[in-house]
Design an enzyme around this catalytic site. Structure first.
Site, PDB file in Angstrom:
ATOM      1  N   ASP A  30      -3.012   4.730  -2.295  1.00  0.00           N
ATOM      2  CA  ASP A  30      -4.066   5.298  -1.453  1.00  0.00           C
ATOM      3  C   ASP A  30      -4.522   6.666  -1.964  1.00  0.00           C
ATOM      4  OD1 ASP A  30      -5.443   4.873   1.200  1.00  0.00           O
ATOM      5  OD2 ASP A  30      -4.530   6.815   1.627  1.00  0.00           O
TER       6      ASP A  30
ATOM      7  N   HIS B 188     -11.056  -2.955   3.411  1.00  0.00           N
ATOM      8  CA  HIS B 188     -10.976  -2.636   4.836  1.00  0.00           C
ATOM      9  C   HIS B 188     -11.750  -1.381   5.212  1.00  0.00           C
ATOM     10  CE1 HIS B 188      -8.216  -0.101   2.767  1.00  0.00           C
ATOM     11  NE2 HIS B 188      -8.011   0.625   3.845  1.00  0.00           N
ATOM     12  N   ASP B 189     -12.379  -0.715   4.236  1.00  0.00           N
ATOM     13  CA  ASP B 189     -13.112   0.525   4.509  1.00  0.00           C
ATOM     14  C   ASP B 189     -14.620   0.351   4.423  1.00  0.00           C
ATOM     15  OD1 ASP B 189     -10.789   2.049   4.802  1.00  0.00           O
ATOM     16  OD2 ASP B 189     -10.708   2.562   2.674  1.00  0.00           O
TER      17      ASP B 189
ATOM     18  N   ASP C 163       0.863  -1.168   0.000  1.00  0.00           N
ATOM     19  CA  ASP C 163       0.000   0.000   0.000  1.00  0.00           C
ATOM     20  C   ASP C 163       0.906   1.226   0.000  1.00  0.00           C
ATOM     21  OD1 ASP C 163      -2.382   1.601   0.443  1.00  0.00           O
ATOM     22  OD2 ASP C 163      -3.238  -0.192   1.376  1.00  0.00           O
TER      23      ASP C 163
ATOM     24  N   GLU D 272      -6.389   3.845  -5.730  1.00  0.00           N
ATOM     25  CA  GLU D 272      -7.672   4.002  -5.047  1.00  0.00           C
ATOM     26  C   GLU D 272      -8.167   5.402  -5.387  1.00  0.00           C
ATOM     27  OE1 GLU D 272      -9.837   4.221  -0.708  1.00  0.00           O
ATOM     28  OE2 GLU D 272      -7.997   5.292  -1.188  1.00  0.00           O
TER      29      GLU D 272
HETATM   30  O1  TEU Z   1      -9.476   5.614   2.017  1.00  0.00           O
HETATM   31  C1  TEU Z   1      -9.933   6.745   1.389  1.00  0.00           C
HETATM   32  C2  TEU Z   1     -11.384   7.021   1.341  1.00  0.00           C
HETATM   33  O2  TEU Z   1     -11.791   8.015   0.789  1.00  0.00           O
HETATM   34  C3  TEU Z   1     -12.379   6.184   1.981  1.00  0.00           C
HETATM   35  O3  TEU Z   1     -12.601   4.951   1.598  1.00  0.00           O
HETATM   36  C4  TEU Z   1     -12.429   6.526   3.429  1.00  0.00           C
HETATM   37  O4  TEU Z   1     -12.124   5.471   4.265  1.00  0.00           O
HETATM   38  C5  TEU Z   1     -13.810   7.000   3.763  1.00  0.00           C
HETATM   39  O5  TEU Z   1     -14.357   7.618   2.686  1.00  0.00           O
HETATM   40  C6  TEU Z   1     -13.750   7.977   4.887  1.00  0.00           C
HETATM   41  O6  TEU Z   1     -14.990   8.629   4.954  1.00  0.00           O
HETATM   42  C7  TEU Z   1      -8.106   5.411   2.121  1.00  0.00           C
HETATM   43  C8  TEU Z   1      -7.836   4.178   2.954  1.00  0.00           C
HETATM   44  O7  TEU Z   1      -8.343   3.061   2.286  1.00  0.00           O
HETATM   45  C9  TEU Z   1      -8.405   4.386   4.309  1.00  0.00           C
HETATM   46  O8  TEU Z   1      -8.296   3.245   5.111  1.00  0.00           O
HETATM   47  C10 TEU Z   1      -7.680   5.547   4.937  1.00  0.00           C
HETATM   48  O9  TEU Z   1      -8.258   5.864   6.171  1.00  0.00           O
HETATM   49  C11 TEU Z   1      -7.705   6.777   4.049  1.00  0.00           C
HETATM   50  O10 TEU Z   1      -7.425   6.499   2.693  1.00  0.00           O
HETATM   51  C12 TEU Z   1      -6.659   7.752   4.500  1.00  0.00           C
HETATM   52  O11 TEU Z   1      -5.390   7.258   4.240  1.00  0.00           O
END
Ligand code: TEU
Ligand code: CA
Length: 629
Positions: free
Chosen positions: A282, A411-412, A180, A340
């Site tokens: 990310d 994971h989100d 990542d 992402e």
């Molecule tokens: O996620 C970015 C992102 O915009 C989302 O999926 C986020 O978790 C959500 O919208 C918040 O409201 C990435 C990573 O996957 C996430 O785990 C991190 O927290 C984020 O970036 C910051 O690095």
């Protein structure tokens, strides 16, 4: 073309940003693209929108749209030639959230040696590539997405020697490993940020986005953070503010600074030199921010839930930065990249992934993770009929110069099975239905740990059980807005990222076999029934189904590179063929809980894999079958 208030909708739709922003706004409002694709609406000028929307949007909104459409003048170039073959197009990727995968030393936290112990399991499943969520040194404000040192391993996860051993173990089994890459921001404990704070004259100062207060007191603009509150930290001793789109400890980097960019490339090459096989990048579409960091539009802010997004989700220098990064790093190695990219639609994605433009190999777009008009924390049942529409659009219109990613979980996000139908009676059929879709469409499948077991959402009974900064901050924000504790908890249970972060369910042993100690987050109560050990022994399990569908894909290039041909059916069905060099598959899916009439007599075809044992006259709830023609 230059856009202004005088531009007509039909011309705006020719701009990739125009097309995707309008699609997104319509979707957010629960409306379809068909609304603007008819000639009458197409002729409407942007300047008429305030009147037509009865004041929902104003003139400043119209000007904002026009300037957005002008900010990236590139347009996708059609390409219908043959698909270029590549190892990462044929690969099955498996995402590991290291903190929750396997603990090897009893401290309750998953670690690198734990992953090494489980490599044979992943090999058995048929996985080709592992993607590790961040394992770098971090104070863990956001579980590793706040990096303190890019070239060191997080203490809880192990050492660089452990990492080298893991990488060797992965390669020895013929698999690959991607990392990542979090380069939109660093931790506020990163040496660059500490130096920038301590010494305002240091070159590091311009690595970040420091700005003076707007009127001596208030933050430089009205942008909000994804984790609640303003997106600015105040540093009173210097009377300066610094930008953080995520937590207060995740400071946004200034990608307009060439020295910062070369520092990042140097770090990327350091890892590539170690022999890793690529990166997941990310929030990579957020790196370029609009010049002057202007205030966010309030209407857009209300619609999207966050203020300011229009000024960085697709910034003016994004493509330039990605091309430069590609040239200086990825192009020199045989690696894969997946960006992402929240908020990116199909036309912008084409620009980001067109092989001739040399930016990224794939992106994750998120439009399909929620139903139109819904957001992650809304309480609703996910309707699979909408999934079909979005996936078909990408399958049919993405073109052959770009390659899809296929994913339902990460994971989100909560577990997909639970979003669709929480009735345990349907858990296995839905998990298998999703696998059928994911492994028979064009694109590279990404499986999130536990998805191959049909893992489901947790049920959090108190805020003390949650660990995620987003959930905890949101909970307090909701209380402040007047919700009761019970109401706030219901909302958190609807969308918390912690649903995906409970420990991997290895066995029926205490703590799901994840740890011999006290786990950092409570295991999902379902583990005695849903776990790898029992599913590995059960020929009808979700795990067994994943093994079969992955093997089928590996053995049949038609499922990877074959043409996608949608069969016209009622909305309740999703039927399509995949065709390549005389090999042909037919996929037949009932997207609903109700029995449905079959479309064609599939009896002439040979069933290869199904989530029900024998075909009947009618399609049963969520029935999904792959046939060979
Ligand atoms: O996620 C970015 C992102 O915009 C989302 O999926 C986020 O978790 C959500 O919208 C918040 O409201 C990435 C990573 O996957 C996430 O785990 C991190 O927290 C984020 O970036 C910051 O690095
Ligand atoms: Ca551990």
């Amino acid at each position: 073309m230059v856009y202004s208030r005088e531009s007509r909708i039909k011309d705006v739709l020719k701009s990739p940003v125009g097309h995707d922003v309008i699609a997104k706004l319509l979707m957010q409002a629960g409306k379809s693209m068909a609304l603007v694709e008819n000639p009458i609406v197409g002729n409407i000028k942007l300047k008429s929108l305030p009147k037509l929307s009865r004041g929902l949007v104003d003139d400043s909104f119209v000007d904002l749209l026009a300037s957005l459409f002008n900010s990236v003048p590139d347009t996708p170039q059609p390409y219908d030639g043959p698909i270029q073959r590549a190892w990462w197009k044929e690969a099955v990727v498996y995402q590991i959230y290291p903190r929750s995968f396997q603990d090897s030393n009893g401290d309750g936290i998953g670690d690198l040696n734990g992953i090494t112990q489980r490599l044979d399991y992943l090999k058995e499943l048929g996985v080709d590539v592992l993607w590790l969520s961040p394992i770098y040194d971090s104070p863990n404000d956001d579980n590793g997405y706040d990096i303190r040192d890019y070239k060191a391993i997080m203490k809880e996860f192990g050492t660089m020697e452990d990492f080298n051993r893991l990488l060797d173990g992965v390669h020895a089994r013929g698999m690959k490993l991607i990392m990542d890459l979090v380069i939109n921001h660093t931790s506020d404990e990163h040496a660059w940020f500490k130096e920038a704070l301590q010494n305002p004259d240091s070159p590091c100062r311009d690595y970040y986005l420091f700005r003076p207060a707007k009127d001596g007191k208030t933050p430089p603009n009205n942008w909000t953070s994804f984790f609640s509150g303003s997106a600015w930290n105040h540093y009173p001793e210097q009377s300066f503010w610094a930008l953080h789109l995520f937590s207060k400890k995740q400071m946004d980097l200034n990608w307009d600074n060439p020295a910062l960019r070369s520092s990042v490339y140097e770090m990327i090459n350091w890892w590539l030199q170690k022999g890793i096989d690529g990166f997941r990048l990310d929030v990579i579409n957020y790196i370029s921010k609009a010049e002057g960091l202007p205030d966010g539009n309030e209407t857009v802010g209300k619609l999207m839930g966050f203020t300011g997004v229009e000024h960085y989700f697709y910034g003016p220098n994004l493509h330039r930065c990605l091309q430069e990064m590609h040239e200086n790093t990825f192009s020199r190695y045989d690696v894969m990249t997946v960006g992402e990219t929240p908020g990116v639609g199909i036309e912008m994605a084409k620009l980001l992934t067109d092989e001739r433009r040399k930016e990224l190999d794939m992106v994750f777009s998120f439009d399909h993770l929620e139903n139109p008009g819904k957001a992650r924390f809304d309480l609703y049942r996910y309707d699979l009929r909408c999934l079909k529409e979005i996936l078909c659009d990408w399958q049919q219109h993405y073109g052959n110069a770009s390659w899809n990613s296929l994913f339902f979980e990460n994971h989100d996000n909560p577990r997909m099975v639970s979003k669709i139908n929480p009735d345990p009676a349907f858990r296995e059929v839905i998990a298998k239905l999703l696998a059928v879709i994911q492994f028979t469409l064009k694109g590279t499948p990404f499986v999130f740990q536990g998805q191959e077991l049909g893992m489901v959402n947790a049920s959090f009974s108190s805020i003390d059980e949650l660990r995620d900064i987003e959930s905890i901050n949101l909970y307090h924000e909701l209380l402040q807005k007047g919700k009761s504790e019970a109401e706030a908890l219901t909302i958190i249970n609807g969308g918390s990222r912690d649903h995906a972060r409970t420990p991997m369910q290895w066995s029926g042993e205490p703590n799901a076999g994840f740890t011999a100690g006290e786990p950092w987050i409570r295991p999902n109560a379902s583990y005695p029934a849903i776990n790898a050990e029992s599913e590995q022994q059960d020929a009808q399990s979700v795990f067994a189904f994943y093994k079969q569908v992955i093997a089928l894909r590996h053995q049949n290039p038609a499922l990877v590179y074959g043409e996608f041909a949608l069969e016209p059916t009622p909305r309740e069905l999703f039927c399509y063929r995949r065709v390549l060099d005389g090999a042909e598959f037919y996929i037949e899916i009932n997207l609903t809980e109700q029995p449905q009439k079959r479309k064609a007599k599939a009896s002439a075809y040979t069933p290869v894999l199904s989530n029900y044992t024998k075909p009947l006259e009618m399609l049963r709830p969520y029935e999904a079958t792959i046939y060979r023609i």
